[in-house]
Design a protein around this motif. Sequence first.
Motif, PDB file in Angstrom:
ATOM      1  N   ALA A  38      20.789  13.639   6.069  1.00 45.58           N
ATOM      2  CA  ALA A  38      20.230  11.966   5.867  1.00 45.58           C
ATOM      3  C   ALA A  38      19.213  11.594   6.476  1.00 45.58           C
ATOM      4  N   LYS A  39      18.970  11.810   7.699  1.00 50.00           N
ATOM      5  CA  LYS A  39      17.905  11.589   8.267  1.00 50.00           C
ATOM      6  C   LYS A  39      16.607  11.834   7.675  1.00 50.00           C
ATOM      7  N   ALA A  40      16.350  13.172   7.160  1.00 57.17           N
ATOM      8  CA  ALA A  40      15.155  13.724   6.355  1.00 57.17           C
ATOM      9  C   ALA A  40      15.105  12.770   5.104  1.00 57.17           C
ATOM     10  N   GLN A  41      16.316  12.704   4.349  1.00 51.40           N
ATOM     11  CA  GLN A  41      16.323  11.837   3.164  1.00 51.40           C
ATOM     12  C   GLN A  41      15.735  10.323   3.120  1.00 51.40           C
ATOM     13  N   GLN A  42      16.194   9.825   4.533  1.00 53.27           N
ATOM     14  CA  GLN A  42      15.815   8.356   4.659  1.00 53.27           C
ATOM     15  C   GLN A  42      14.267   8.438   5.086  1.00 53.27           C
ATOM     16  N   GLN A  43      13.773   9.347   5.680  1.00 49.34           N
ATOM     17  CA  GLN A  43      12.439   9.373   6.065  1.00 49.34           C
ATOM     18  C   GLN A  43      11.599   9.528   4.691  1.00 49.34           C
ATOM     19  N   ILE A  44      11.969  10.339   3.958  1.00 49.79           N
ATOM     20  CA  ILE A  44      11.378  10.717   2.441  1.00 49.79           C
ATOM     21  C   ILE A  44      11.484   9.383   1.663  1.00 49.79           C
ATOM     22  N   ASP A  45      12.519   8.788   1.736  1.00 48.15           N
ATOM     23  CA  ASP A  45      12.464   7.445   0.775  1.00 48.15           C
ATOM     24  C   ASP A  45      11.654   6.477   1.405  1.00 48.15           C
ATOM     25  N   GLN A  46      11.593   6.375   2.719  1.00 51.95           N
ATOM     26  CA  GLN A  46      10.732   5.148   3.218  1.00 51.95           C
ATOM     27  C   GLN A  46       9.094   5.562   2.937  1.00 51.95           C
ATOM     28  N   ASN A  47       9.057   6.831   3.000  1.00 54.81           N
ATOM     29  CA  ASN A  47       7.210   7.226   2.578  1.00 54.81           C
ATOM     30  C   ASN A  47       7.316   7.125   1.064  1.00 54.81           C
ATOM     31  N   THR A  48       8.135   7.329   0.335  1.00 57.58           N
ATOM     32  CA  THR A  48       8.205   7.395  -1.256  1.00 57.58           C
ATOM     33  C   THR A  48       7.920   5.736  -1.401  1.00 57.58           C
ATOM     34  N   LYS A  49       8.635   4.951  -1.146  1.00 58.42           N
ATOM     35  CA  LYS A  49       8.243   3.562  -1.316  1.00 58.42           C
ATOM     36  C   LYS A  49       6.829   3.084  -0.725  1.00 58.42           C
ATOM     37  N   THR A  50       6.421   3.672   0.359  1.00 60.75           N
ATOM     38  CA  THR A  50       5.248   3.324   0.597  1.00 60.75           C
ATOM     39  C   THR A  50       4.150   3.731  -0.199  1.00 60.75           C
ATOM     40  N   TRP A  51       4.144   4.864  -0.565  1.00 66.83           N
ATOM     41  CA  TRP A  51       3.412   5.503  -1.708  1.00 66.83           C
ATOM     42  C   TRP A  51       3.515   4.963  -3.079  1.00 66.83           C
ATOM     43  N   LEU A  52       4.660   4.465  -3.412  1.00 69.44           N
ATOM     44  CA  LEU A  52       4.909   3.450  -4.571  1.00 69.44           C
ATOM     45  C   LEU A  52       4.014   2.408  -4.516  1.00 69.44           C
ATOM     46  N   ALA A  53       4.252   1.560  -3.424  1.00 74.26           N
ATOM     47  CA  ALA A  53       3.708   0.395  -3.158  1.00 74.26           C
ATOM     48  C   ALA A  53       2.175   0.416  -3.383  1.00 74.26           C
ATOM     49  N   GLU A  54       1.513   1.484  -2.948  1.00 77.02           N
ATOM     50  CA  GLU A  54       0.122   1.655  -2.812  1.00 77.02           C
ATOM     51  C   GLU A  54      -0.359   2.178  -4.250  1.00 77.02           C
ATOM     52  N   VAL A  55       0.274   3.039  -4.932  1.00 77.77           N
ATOM     53  CA  VAL A  55       0.052   3.360  -6.507  1.00 77.77           C
ATOM     54  C   VAL A  55       0.329   1.953  -7.328  1.00 77.77           C
ATOM     55  N   GLU A  56       1.114   1.275  -7.076  1.00 76.48           N
ATOM     56  CA  GLU A  56       1.315  -0.075  -7.702  1.00 76.48           C
ATOM     57  C   GLU A  56       0.139  -1.311  -7.543  1.00 76.48           C
ATOM     58  N   LYS A  57      -0.324  -1.135  -6.419  1.00 80.23           N
ATOM     59  CA  LYS A  57      -1.360  -1.930  -5.746  1.00 80.23           C
ATOM     60  C   LYS A  57      -2.680  -1.500  -6.572  1.00 80.23           C
ATOM     61  N   LYS A  58      -3.000  -0.073  -6.613  1.00 78.60           N
ATOM     62  CA  LYS A  58      -3.998   0.369  -7.149  1.00 78.60           C
ATOM     63  C   LYS A  58      -3.943  -0.175  -8.734  1.00 78.60           C
ATOM     64  N   LYS A  59      -2.861   0.023  -9.338  1.00 82.31           N
ATOM     65  CA  LYS A  59      -2.716  -0.180 -10.815  1.00 82.31           C
ATOM     66  C   LYS A  59      -2.969  -1.774 -11.090  1.00 82.31           C
ATOM     67  N   GLN A  60      -2.615  -2.748 -10.187  1.00 84.23           N
ATOM     68  CA  GLN A  60      -2.910  -3.988 -10.169  1.00 84.23           C
ATOM     69  C   GLN A  60      -4.322  -4.340  -9.918  1.00 84.23           C
ATOM     70  N   GLU A  61      -4.920  -3.726  -9.144  1.00 80.65           N
ATOM     71  CA  GLU A  61      -6.289  -3.919  -9.063  1.00 80.65           C
ATOM     72  C   GLU A  61      -7.146  -3.615 -10.327  1.00 80.65           C
ATOM     73  N   LEU A  62      -6.710  -2.449 -10.898  1.00 81.91           N
ATOM     74  CA  LEU A  62      -7.208  -1.840 -12.344  1.00 81.91           C
ATOM     75  C   LEU A  62      -6.963  -2.983 -13.118  1.00 81.91           C
ATOM     76  N   GLU A  63      -5.909  -3.406 -13.501  1.00 83.62           N
ATOM     77  CA  GLU A  63      -5.341  -4.624 -14.439  1.00 83.62           C
ATOM     78  C   GLU A  63      -6.276  -5.813 -14.145  1.00 83.62           C
ATOM     79  N   LYS A  64      -6.247  -6.116 -12.883  1.00 79.76           N
ATOM     80  CA  LYS A  64      -7.428  -7.245 -12.613  1.00 79.76           C
ATOM     81  C   LYS A  64      -8.776  -6.903 -13.143  1.00 79.76           C
ATOM     82  N   LEU A  65      -9.213  -5.868 -12.915  1.00 87.81           N
ATOM     83  CA  LEU A  65     -10.606  -5.669 -13.255  1.00 87.81           C
ATOM     84  C   LEU A  65     -10.778  -5.584 -14.849  1.00 87.81           C
ATOM     85  N   GLU A  66      -9.773  -5.175 -15.550  1.00 87.15           N
ATOM     86  CA  GLU A  66      -9.792  -5.243 -16.998  1.00 87.15           C
ATOM     87  C   GLU A  66      -9.605  -6.446 -17.553  1.00 87.15           C
TER      88      GLU A  66
END
Length: 193
Positions: A38-66
């Motif tokens: 459960a502890k390992a899964q929680q750590q993985i979920d937290q990192n996944t959320k952070t990475w997904l937020a970064e991916v979304e931010k990069k996509k939004q920057e790309l959309e803004k440029l377009e």
Amino acid sequence: MRLLLTILGILLFASSSFAQKFGYVDTEFITSKMPEYAKAQQQIDQNTKTWLAEVEKKKQELEKLEKEFKLEELLLTEDLKQQRLSAIQAKGKEAKAFENQVFGAEGELFKLKQTAYKSILDQISKAIEKVVRAKRLDFIFDKANDGLVLLYTNPVHDYSDYVLEELGLELDPNLVEKTKKEEAQEQKSPKKN
């Protein structure tokens, strides 16, 4: 009648002594009871959320440029258009590269899962080994997966070397010697009809 019962008893005992014992475990159930999992899964979920937020931010920057490019496209010179388009392409490649780096087949998420679950899987494997020895099992399956996965097999039941021999492929030298000795003994012993 007594002789018949004795022979029948011997046959039943002999057949049961050569029987292979199978078992199964449910690793999903086992891991659901482990606090480390459960502890390992929680750590993985937290990192996944952070990475997904970064991916979304990069996509939004790309959309803004377009969007900016589309609004200003008519006012730009050909050189500026090419510069903006190459900047948009570079941003798109950067976003895609980051996404692959994190979520790809050998990405950060994969590595994180591998390291987080390694000790848990080692614990489960050791526990399975102990149960196998205590219960004298030959095979253990995992029913948690889509198809039954073989977690443990008694090496006595591995006939891979014999199949390699049949195919004419290279064998373990120790097995070759053992096989030759067995064949020599079979030839020396008288055959029963």
